[in-house]
Structure formats: C-alpha cells, structure tokens
Design a protein around this motif. Sequence first.
Motif, PDB file in Angstrom:
ATOM      1  N   MET A   1       0.838  67.964  33.573  1.00 60.67           N
ATOM      2  CA  MET A   1       0.404  66.593  33.489  1.00 60.67           C
ATOM      3  C   MET A   1      -0.537  66.243  34.642  1.00 60.67           C
ATOM      4  O   MET A   1      -1.478  65.480  34.474  1.00 60.67           O
ATOM      5  N   ALA A   2      -0.262  66.809  35.793  1.00 58.98           N
ATOM      6  CA  ALA A   2      -1.110  66.559  36.961  1.00 58.98           C
ATOM      7  C   ALA A   2      -2.504  67.146  36.743  1.00 58.98           C
ATOM      8  O   ALA A   2      -3.497  66.578  37.200  1.00 58.98           O
ATOM      9  N   PHE A   3      -2.583  68.277  36.046  1.00 63.33           N
ATOM     10  CA  PHE A   3      -3.880  68.880  35.751  1.00 63.33           C
ATOM     11  C   PHE A   3      -4.750  67.929  34.929  1.00 63.33           C
ATOM     12  O   PHE A   3      -5.940  67.779  35.204  1.00 63.33           O
ATOM     13  N   LEU A   4      -4.131  67.300  33.912  1.00 66.03           N
ATOM     14  CA  LEU A   4      -4.882  66.348  33.084  1.00 66.03           C
ATOM     15  C   LEU A   4      -5.348  65.160  33.912  1.00 66.03           C
ATOM     16  O   LEU A   4      -6.478  64.681  33.765  1.00 66.03           O
ATOM     17  N   TYR A   7      -8.085  66.555  36.737  1.00 69.83           N
ATOM     18  CA  TYR A   7      -9.308  67.257  36.342  1.00 69.83           C
ATOM     19  C   TYR A   7      -9.904  66.756  35.028  1.00 69.83           C
ATOM     20  O   TYR A   7     -11.103  66.510  34.933  1.00 69.83           O
ATOM     21  N   VAL A   8      -9.095  66.612  34.009  1.00 74.98           N
ATOM     22  CA  VAL A   8      -9.614  66.302  32.680  1.00 74.98           C
ATOM     23  C   VAL A   8     -10.018  64.832  32.570  1.00 74.98           C
ATOM     24  O   VAL A   8     -11.116  64.517  32.085  1.00 74.98           O
ATOM     25  N   ALA A   9      -9.184  63.924  33.011  1.00 78.26           N
ATOM     26  CA  ALA A   9      -9.493  62.497  32.905  1.00 78.26           C
ATOM     27  C   ALA A   9     -10.753  62.117  33.689  1.00 78.26           C
ATOM     28  O   ALA A   9     -11.641  61.438  33.145  1.00 78.26           O
ATOM     29  N   PRO A  10     -10.925  62.549  34.954  1.00 79.46           N
ATOM     30  CA  PRO A  10     -12.187  62.231  35.642  1.00 79.46           C
ATOM     31  C   PRO A  10     -13.405  62.865  34.979  1.00 79.46           C
ATOM     32  O   PRO A  10     -14.478  62.268  34.944  1.00 79.46           O
ATOM     33  N   LEU A  11     -13.223  64.055  34.425  1.00 78.11           N
ATOM     34  CA  LEU A  11     -14.341  64.697  33.726  1.00 78.11           C
ATOM     35  C   LEU A  11     -14.749  63.888  32.496  1.00 78.11           C
ATOM     36  O   LEU A  11     -15.942  63.707  32.234  1.00 78.11           O
ATOM     37  N   LEU A  12     -13.776  63.391  31.745  1.00 77.02           N
ATOM     38  CA  LEU A  12     -14.090  62.563  30.583  1.00 77.02           C
ATOM     39  C   LEU A  12     -14.786  61.270  30.990  1.00 77.02           C
ATOM     40  O   LEU A  12     -15.733  60.833  30.330  1.00 77.02           O
ATOM     41  N   VAL A  13     -14.359  60.660  32.082  1.00 83.60           N
ATOM     42  CA  VAL A  13     -14.994  59.430  32.558  1.00 83.60           C
ATOM     43  C   VAL A  13     -16.448  59.695  32.935  1.00 83.60           C
ATOM     44  O   VAL A  13     -17.356  58.936  32.579  1.00 83.60           O
ATOM     45  N   VAL A  14     -16.686  60.779  33.643  1.00 84.57           N
ATOM     46  CA  VAL A  14     -18.053  61.124  34.046  1.00 84.57           C
ATOM     47  C   VAL A  14     -18.903  61.452  32.830  1.00 84.57           C
ATOM     48  O   VAL A  14     -20.074  61.044  32.745  1.00 84.57           O
TER      49      VAL A  14
END
Length: 82
Positions: A1-4, A7-14
């Motif tokens: 969950m910490a990985f999402l 890493y994943v959530a900020p990448l989606l925002v960008v």
Amino acid sequence: MAFLRQYVAPLLVVLVFLVALVAVSARIFLPSDMAAPAPIEEVNPTSDKAQAPDSNSVAGLPPALSALIKGLPDDLAPSEKL
C-alpha cells in the motif's frame, strides 16, 4: 500500500497535469480562427429576436418525462401525486 501512495499516486498526478498542460498549450499551434473562444451569439442572425422554446416541450422529450424535469404541477390533488 505504501508503494502505491509513494510512487504510483504522485506519478498519476504528474501525468494528469502534463496531459492538461499539453492540451492547453496546443492552442498555440491552432489557426487563429480556431484558437479563439466560441461565439456566444450567431454570426449572421436570421431574425432580430431568438425564438422562444415551446413551454410544453422540454428538449424534445416525451410528456411523460417532463414531470421529472419541471416537477409536478401545483394544481394536482395530493392523492394524484402518488
């Protein structure tokens, strides 16, 4: 969950930001007549006043659906509203 979360959530925002930036910046490369905002009124109006829509019809919907948009008429008895 910490990985999402890290890493994943900020990448989606960008990525969403970059797509929006490209879409807005693309207006620079459009011809000048297409980059302008859409006109509010007609360029060549056919008459002085716009036609008033028919008060009985709502966007061409059948009369059975107009109660959902306009609401029930005030002259109905409470037993008819159910």
